[in-house]
Design a protein around this motif. Structure first.
Motif, PDB file in Angstrom:
ATOM      1  N   GLY A  52       0.801  -1.215   0.000  1.00 38.25           N
ATOM      2  CA  GLY A  52       0.000   0.000   0.000  1.00 38.25           C
ATOM      3  C   GLY A  52       0.828   1.256   0.000  1.00 38.25           C
ATOM      4  O   GLY A  52       0.383   2.311   0.453  1.00 38.25           O
ATOM      5  N   PRO A  65      -4.383  -3.784   2.195  1.00 34.36           N
ATOM      6  CA  PRO A  65      -4.016  -3.390   0.836  1.00 34.36           C
ATOM      7  C   PRO A  65      -3.580  -4.612   0.026  1.00 34.36           C
ATOM      8  O   PRO A  65      -2.969  -5.541   0.554  1.00 34.36           O
ATOM      9  N   ASP A  85       0.778  -2.210  -3.979  1.00 34.35           N
ATOM     10  CA  ASP A  85       1.015  -0.781  -3.785  1.00 34.35           C
ATOM     11  C   ASP A  85       0.016   0.050  -4.581  1.00 34.35           C
ATOM     12  O   ASP A  85      -0.710  -0.465  -5.447  1.00 34.35           O
ATOM     13  N   CYS A  86      -0.014   1.345  -4.265  1.00 27.70           N
ATOM     14  CA  CYS A  86      -0.995   2.255  -4.868  1.00 27.70           C
ATOM     15  C   CYS A  86      -0.482   2.807  -6.200  1.00 27.70           C
ATOM     16  O   CYS A  86       0.721   2.822  -6.475  1.00 27.70           O
ATOM     17  N   CYS A 127      -5.727   2.910  -4.611  1.00 27.50           N
ATOM     18  CA  CYS A 127      -5.196   1.755  -3.885  1.00 27.50           C
ATOM     19  C   CYS A 127      -6.266   0.659  -3.849  1.00 27.50           C
ATOM     20  O   CYS A 127      -7.434   0.941  -3.546  1.00 27.50           O
TER      21      CYS A 127
END
Length: 425
Positions: free
Chosen positions: A249, A304, A307-308, A318
């Motif tokens: 995240g 999450p 990753d965003c 995200c």
């Protein structure tokens, strides 16, 4: 043949909990016994089920009648018997826990017991499980783990039937005969000594994927908890080489994203519609004679999934997975908690993070997809997400209007949704 005195069995018959054929079969099974071997109605009912005198279908019908015939006098006996049977199962689990813990203590403190009773021995015994527990929890395929899971599934099913007898599901007794195959470890979090597992659970002719975790709680007691397979994959399937959860995240990180998401949900729940739903649910529990809820969370296990993505201008997209408390599906007999995942916009403001302007629509779309996944399957939910992505500016549907129909679909046959039940091991 002189029959035993059977006042509890007679009461079950007189109040319509069991039939004459059950009563006669039970008395024949007791043989030359001078008295009933039970002390409560629940113990008698458990014995009848265990002996095969009362079938699983008949037990399910009892649970249904305990709700639908609330106005009838004899129903008090039926409810009492079901409640006492559930309490009996809880005691059996506690006994199993105590025996398992004593076995560990005997291994940790060999020799005569009096050797360990001097000085600070009481304090030593109090923390012995934590200090002397194995460096890692039992393996996923440990026989005692599977035995505990079967007992937990049985108890959870009895509780579910008592709350909502119309809910579908496996017969309780069948869960005691469930078999495990394809058992594997999803991941092991070394700092927490926590293991995530999955297995194929076969109950009768039906097979599904079961997920569970094994690890110590804050007191050092080894715990087994069933969980949704997707939640276990998200938590235990994203570890580094050292067995630590990767801080996915980025650039926000898992903790900041979860906090921002939960704040967004809290703001959503504070609206008029959210408060009205909570009030209606509280009235429903009161009508059913249930106590007020102690767990009032709307979401949990926010994770999450990677990753965003940078959208520019301090905005990020995200992908998250979370569990949502779905009052509507719970009311029709489904699990209280449903899993959804989706892409959510977040805004970075210095060191802080908050949800983006589109959060309400994204959140409600994700809830609808979670319902579709539960009722129609994951493929249907994935198709719905593609449709939703094609209308990013469309008005968000209301939670009730956006709910798909509840006509039976083809059985999922893939995953056993965890109820979150926690068992001391």
């Amino acid at each position: 043949m002189a029959f035993a005195s059977t006042p509890l069995l007679d009461r079950l018959l007189a109040d319509g909990v069991i039939g004459q054929d059950h009563h006669e079969a039970a008395r024949r099974r007791l043989g030359d016994a001078a008295a009933e071997p039970w002390t409560t109605l629940g113990e008698a009912l458990f014995w009848l089920v265990d002996e095969g005198i009362v079938s699983d279908a008949e037990l399910g019908a009892m649970g249904e009648l305990s709700v639908t015939e609330g106005a009838f006098a004899g129903n008090a006996t039926r409810r009492q018997a079901l409640a006492e049977m559930d309490a009996l199962m809880q005691r059996k689990l506690q006994d199993y826990e105590r025996q398992s813990r004593q076995a560990v203590l005997r291994a940790a403190f060999p020799g005569p017991r009096w050797v360990w009773l001097g000085g600070g021995a009481i304090a030593a015994v109090a923390v012995a499980w934590y200090l002397f527990a194995p460096a890692s929890p039992p393996q996923c395929d440990d026989a005692n783990v599977q035995k505990t899971l079967r007992a937990s599934l049985f108890t959870s099913r009895i509780q579910q039937m008592s709350r909502n007898p119309l809910a579908g599901g496996a017969a309780p007794a069948d869960l005691y005969l469930a078999t495990f195959s394809d058992v594997r470890e999803v991941g092991y979090i070394k700092p927490e000594r926590s293991r995530g597992c999955s297995a194929t659970l076969k109950v009768g002719e039906a097979a599904s994927t079961l997920a569970y975790t094994i690890g110590p709680n804050a007191k050092g007691e080894m715990m087994i908890a069933s969980a949704d397979p997707r939640v276990v994959r998200a938590r235990y399937g994203q570890l580094d080489d050292a067995g630590r959860p990767r801080d996915v995240g980025q650039p926000a990180g898992a903790l900041r994203l979860a906090a921002a998401f939960e704040q967004g949900v809290a703001a959503f729940d504070q609206g008029t519609a959210g408060e009205a739903r909570k009030a209606a649910y509280a009235r429903q529990r009161e009508r059913m004679g249930l106590p007020a809820e102690t767990d009032t969370r709307t979401v949990r296990n926010v994770q999450p999934l990677g990753d965003c993505k940078d959208l520019g201008g301090g905005k990020w997209s995200c992908r998250l997975l979370a569990e949502y408390r779905d009052r509507l599906l719970s009311a029709i007999g489904r699990a209280d908690w449903q899993v959804f995942e989706g892409d959510f916009d977040f805004v970075r403001e210095g060191e802080g993070w908050r949800v983006g302007e589109a959060f309400t629509r994204q959140y409600m779309d994700a809830i609808v997809r979670g319902r579709v996944a539960e009722l129609k399957g994951d493929e249907a939910a994935a198709r719905l997400e593609q449709i939703q992505r094609q209308r990013p500016d469309a008005a968000a549907p209301t939670l009730d209007a956006a709910t798909p129909d509840t006509t039976p679909a083809t059985p999922r046959g893939r995953e056993h949704r965890g109820d979150g039940a926690v068992i001391n091991k």
